[in-house]
Design a protein around this motif. Structure first.
Motif, PDB file in Angstrom:
ATOM      1  N   TRP A 244       0.827  -1.202   0.000  1.00 52.49           N
ATOM      2  CA  TRP A 244       0.000   0.000   0.000  1.00 52.49           C
ATOM      3  C   TRP A 244       0.861   1.250   0.000  1.00 52.49           C
ATOM      4  O   TRP A 244       0.581   2.205  -0.726  1.00 52.49           O
ATOM      5  CB  TRP A 244      -0.913  -0.013   1.222  1.00 52.49           C
ATOM      6  CG  TRP A 244      -1.655   1.256   1.435  1.00 52.49           C
ATOM      7  CD1 TRP A 244      -2.827   1.628   0.852  1.00 52.49           C
ATOM      8  CD2 TRP A 244      -1.272   2.344   2.266  1.00 52.49           C
ATOM      9  NE1 TRP A 244      -3.198   2.871   1.284  1.00 52.49           N
ATOM     10  CE2 TRP A 244      -2.260   3.336   2.156  1.00 52.49           C
ATOM     11  CE3 TRP A 244      -0.191   2.579   3.107  1.00 52.49           C
ATOM     12  CZ2 TRP A 244      -2.194   4.530   2.848  1.00 52.49           C
ATOM     13  CZ3 TRP A 244      -0.125   3.768   3.794  1.00 52.49           C
ATOM     14  CH2 TRP A 244      -1.122   4.723   3.658  1.00 52.49           C
ATOM     15  N   LEU A 245       1.926   1.250   0.790  1.00 54.55           N
ATOM     16  CA  LEU A 245       2.794   2.424   0.898  1.00 54.55           C
ATOM     17  C   LEU A 245       3.399   2.796  -0.448  1.00 54.55           C
ATOM     18  O   LEU A 245       3.422   3.956  -0.837  1.00 54.55           O
ATOM     19  CB  LEU A 245       3.899   2.160   1.929  1.00 54.55           C
ATOM     20  CG  LEU A 245       4.821   3.323   2.233  1.00 54.55           C
ATOM     21  CD1 LEU A 245       4.053   4.448   2.891  1.00 54.55           C
ATOM     22  CD2 LEU A 245       5.957   2.860   3.125  1.00 54.55           C
ATOM     23  N   PHE A 246       3.875   1.804  -1.190  1.00 55.60           N
ATOM     24  CA  PHE A 246       4.536   2.088  -2.452  1.00 55.60           C
ATOM     25  C   PHE A 246       3.570   2.240  -3.630  1.00 55.60           C
ATOM     26  O   PHE A 246       3.984   2.573  -4.722  1.00 55.60           O
ATOM     27  CB  PHE A 246       5.605   1.042  -2.753  1.00 55.60           C
ATOM     28  CG  PHE A 246       6.792   1.186  -1.849  1.00 55.60           C
ATOM     29  CD1 PHE A 246       7.615   2.295  -1.934  1.00 55.60           C
ATOM     30  CD2 PHE A 246       7.064   0.241  -0.888  1.00 55.60           C
ATOM     31  CE1 PHE A 246       8.697   2.455  -1.108  1.00 55.60           C
ATOM     32  CE2 PHE A 246       8.148   0.388  -0.044  1.00 55.60           C
ATOM     33  CZ  PHE A 246       8.968   1.501  -0.148  1.00 55.60           C
ATOM     34  N   GLU A 247       2.270   2.025  -3.404  1.00 54.86           N
ATOM     35  CA  GLU A 247       1.271   2.260  -4.449  1.00 54.86           C
ATOM     36  C   GLU A 247       0.809   3.709  -4.492  1.00 54.86           C
ATOM     37  O   GLU A 247       0.070   4.091  -5.393  1.00 54.86           O
ATOM     38  CB  GLU A 247       0.047   1.366  -4.214  1.00 54.86           C
ATOM     39  CG  GLU A 247       0.271  -0.079  -4.557  1.00 54.86           C
ATOM     40  CD  GLU A 247      -0.931  -0.936  -4.187  1.00 54.86           C
ATOM     41  OE1 GLU A 247      -1.917  -0.408  -3.629  1.00 54.86           O
ATOM     42  OE2 GLU A 247      -0.875  -2.141  -4.453  1.00 54.86           O
ATOM     43  N   GLN A 248       1.209   4.526  -3.525  1.00 53.49           N
ATOM     44  CA  GLN A 248       0.726   5.899  -3.445  1.00 53.49           C
ATOM     45  C   GLN A 248       1.265   6.745  -4.586  1.00 53.49           C
ATOM     46  O   GLN A 248       2.386   6.550  -5.038  1.00 53.49           O
ATOM     47  CB  GLN A 248       1.094   6.522  -2.096  1.00 53.49           C
ATOM     48  CG  GLN A 248       0.552   5.758  -0.917  1.00 53.49           C
ATOM     49  CD  GLN A 248      -0.906   5.375  -1.074  1.00 53.49           C
ATOM     50  OE1 GLN A 248      -1.752   6.197  -1.400  1.00 53.49           O
ATOM     51  NE2 GLN A 248      -1.203   4.103  -0.859  1.00 53.49           N
ATOM     52  N   LYS A 249       0.439   7.708  -5.030  1.00 55.73           N
ATOM     53  CA  LYS A 249       0.828   8.591  -6.131  1.00 55.73           C
ATOM     54  C   LYS A 249       2.021   9.442  -5.763  1.00 55.73           C
ATOM     55  O   LYS A 249       2.937   9.624  -6.550  1.00 55.73           O
ATOM     56  CB  LYS A 249      -0.332   9.525  -6.497  1.00 55.73           C
ATOM     57  CG  LYS A 249      -1.452   8.880  -7.218  1.00 55.73           C
ATOM     58  CD  LYS A 249      -2.494   9.934  -7.558  1.00 55.73           C
ATOM     59  CE  LYS A 249      -3.709   9.329  -8.184  1.00 55.73           C
ATOM     60  NZ  LYS A 249      -4.718  10.334  -8.460  1.00 55.73           N
ATOM     61  N   GLU A 250       1.989  10.018  -4.572  1.00 59.67           N
ATOM     62  CA  GLU A 250       3.063  10.913  -4.162  1.00 59.67           C
ATOM     63  C   GLU A 250       3.437  10.640  -2.709  1.00 59.67           C
ATOM     64  O   GLU A 250       2.603  10.684  -1.819  1.00 59.67           O
ATOM     65  CB  GLU A 250       2.616  12.368  -4.309  1.00 59.67           C
ATOM     66  CG  GLU A 250       3.701  13.357  -3.997  1.00 59.67           C
ATOM     67  CD  GLU A 250       3.281  14.794  -4.246  1.00 59.67           C
ATOM     68  OE1 GLU A 250       3.877  15.675  -3.633  1.00 59.67           O
ATOM     69  OE2 GLU A 250       2.361  15.018  -5.053  1.00 59.67           O
ATOM     70  N   LEU A 251       4.706  10.333  -2.489  1.00 57.11           N
ATOM     71  CA  LEU A 251       5.252  10.110  -1.157  1.00 57.11           C
ATOM     72  C   LEU A 251       6.434  11.045  -0.995  1.00 57.11           C
ATOM     73  O   LEU A 251       7.381  11.002  -1.777  1.00 57.11           O
ATOM     74  CB  LEU A 251       5.693   8.652  -0.993  1.00 57.11           C
ATOM     75  CG  LEU A 251       6.498   8.309   0.253  1.00 57.11           C
ATOM     76  CD1 LEU A 251       5.676   8.545   1.510  1.00 57.11           C
ATOM     77  CD2 LEU A 251       6.958   6.864   0.196  1.00 57.11           C
ATOM     78  N   THR A 252       6.371  11.931  -0.001  1.00 59.91           N
ATOM     79  CA  THR A 252       7.435  12.900   0.245  1.00 59.91           C
ATOM     80  C   THR A 252       7.976  12.700   1.652  1.00 59.91           C
ATOM     81  O   THR A 252       7.201  12.592   2.604  1.00 59.91           O
ATOM     82  CB  THR A 252       6.911  14.351   0.102  1.00 59.91           C
ATOM     83  OG1 THR A 252       6.349  14.506  -1.194  1.00 59.91           O
ATOM     84  CG2 THR A 252       8.025  15.358   0.283  1.00 59.91           C
ATOM     85  N   ILE A 253       9.295  12.652   1.767  1.00 49.85           N
ATOM     86  CA  ILE A 253       9.962  12.585   3.064  1.00 49.85           C
ATOM     87  C   ILE A 253      10.723  13.888   3.240  1.00 49.85           C
ATOM     88  O   ILE A 253      11.585  14.214   2.432  1.00 49.85           O
ATOM     89  CB  ILE A 253      10.915  11.377   3.147  1.00 49.85           C
ATOM     90  CG1 ILE A 253      10.130  10.087   2.974  1.00 49.85           C
ATOM     91  CG2 ILE A 253      11.667  11.392   4.476  1.00 49.85           C
ATOM     92  CD1 ILE A 253      10.977   8.851   2.884  1.00 49.85           C
ATOM     93  N   GLU A 254      10.379  14.619   4.301  1.00 48.31           N
ATOM     94  CA  GLU A 254      11.026  15.898   4.575  1.00 48.31           C
ATOM     95  C   GLU A 254      11.900  15.790   5.816  1.00 48.31           C
ATOM     96  O   GLU A 254      11.437  15.346   6.865  1.00 48.31           O
ATOM     97  CB  GLU A 254       9.978  16.994   4.814  1.00 48.31           C
ATOM     98  CG  GLU A 254       9.119  17.298   3.632  1.00 48.31           C
ATOM     99  CD  GLU A 254       8.050  18.341   3.936  1.00 48.31           C
ATOM    100  OE1 GLU A 254       7.354  18.712   2.980  1.00 48.31           O
ATOM    101  OE2 GLU A 254       7.910  18.762   5.089  1.00 48.31           O
ATOM    102  N   ASP A 255      13.162  16.204   5.684  1.00 46.18           N
ATOM    103  CA  ASP A 255      14.068  16.343   6.820  1.00 46.18           C
ATOM    104  C   ASP A 255      14.191  15.050   7.626  1.00 46.18           C
ATOM    105  O   ASP A 255      13.970  15.030   8.833  1.00 46.18           O
ATOM    106  CB  ASP A 255      13.590  17.498   7.709  1.00 46.18           C
ATOM    107  CG  ASP A 255      14.693  17.997   8.623  1.00 46.18           C
ATOM    108  OD1 ASP A 255      15.868  17.797   8.293  1.00 46.18           O
ATOM    109  OD2 ASP A 255      14.364  18.595   9.668  1.00 46.18           O
ATOM    110  N   GLY A 256      14.536  13.951   6.960  1.00 41.44           N
ATOM    111  CA  GLY A 256      14.601  12.661   7.620  1.00 41.44           C
ATOM    112  C   GLY A 256      16.010  12.242   7.993  1.00 41.44           C
ATOM    113  O   GLY A 256      16.993  12.810   7.534  1.00 41.44           O
TER     114      GLY A 256
END
Length: 191
Positions: free
Chosen positions: A156-168
Motif C-alpha cells: 500500500w505504501l509504495f502504491e501511493q501517487k506521491e510520497l514525500t519525506i522531509e528532513d529525515g
C-alpha cells in the motif's frame, strides 16, 4: 422550422443551466459536509491506531490527530507517530508528523485513496544483521524481500501517487562489521 429549432435550443440551454447549477450546489454542499464531518471522524484515535496496527502488523501509537486541507483535498495531520516492532519496548520507527491528503475520486467509489503522503522528520534504522539479513526499522528481510507480518502495508505504501519525506534521518547499523553511520536528508520525493 427555424422557430421550432430556436425553442428546442432554448430548452436545452435552460436544462443545461439547471444541471450545472445543481452540480455546483451538490459540490458546495459536499465540501461543507466534509469540512464539518472530518473533525468528528478523527475523535476516535484508538480506532485509528488499531486499524494502522492491523494493517502494518506492528504496534502503532499516535499522540495527536488533526484535520487539515490541502487546497480542495481533505486530509489529516498526525503528530508523534511511534511504531513498535514485535515486543520491542522502544519504537523502531519515529515519525514527528505525517500528513495524509485524501483523493476525492475514490471516495465516490466508496474507497479511500491517498492523494499525497508527506512524512516529516522520520528516524529510520537500516541494519545488516550478523547472519547477513537486513532489517529496516524492525521489518526483517529474508534475502531481498521484506517480510512483514502483513505485507499489505508495504504494498500500500509504495502504491501511493506521491510520497514525500522531509528532513529525515537514516541510521545505518552494520552488526556484521560493527559499523554505525547516520545520514540526514532534507527532502526525498517519490512520484
Amino acid at each position: 422550422m427555424r422557430q421550432k429549432l430556436m425553442r428546442v435550443a432554448g430548452h436545452a440551454t435552460r436544462w443545461t443551466s439547471y444541471a450545472g447549477v445543481g452540480l455546483l450546489l451538490l459540490g458546495a454542499v459536499s465540501y461543507v459536509a466534509l469540512r464539518l464531518w472530518l473533525p468528528t471522524l478523527l475523535v476516535d484515535k484508538s480506532r485509528i491506531e488499531k486499524s494502522l496496527t492491523d494493517l502494518s502488523g506492528q504496534t502503532v501509537q499516535i499522540e495527536q490527530i488533526q484535520p487539515h486541507w490541502d487546497g480542495i483535498y481533505p486530509g489529516v495531520a498526525v503528530s508523534g507517530v511511534r511504531v513498535f516492532s514485535g515486543d520491542a519496548r522502544s519504537p523502531s520507527v519515529i515519525l514527528e508528523q505525517v500528513r495524509v491528503t485524501i483523493s476525492l475520486l475514490p471516495l465516490l467509489q466508496g474507497k479511500v485513496g491517498i492523494h499525497r503522503l508527506v512524512v516529516v522528520r522520520p528516524h529510520i534504522v537500516l541494519e545488516r544483521l550478523a547472519d547477513n539479513r537486513y532489517r529496516v526499522s524492525g521489518y526483517t528481510t529474508k534475502g531481498s524481500r521484506p517480510q512483514a507480518p502483513n505485507g499489505r502495508f508495504i504494498e500500500w505504501l509504495f502504491e501511493q501517487k506521491e510520497l514525500t519525506i522531509e528532513d529525515g534521518t537514516l541510521q545505518w547499523l552494520d552488526l556484521k562489521a560493527s559499523k554505525r553511520s547516520e545520514e540526514h536528508t532534507s527532502e526525498l520525493q517519490s512520484h
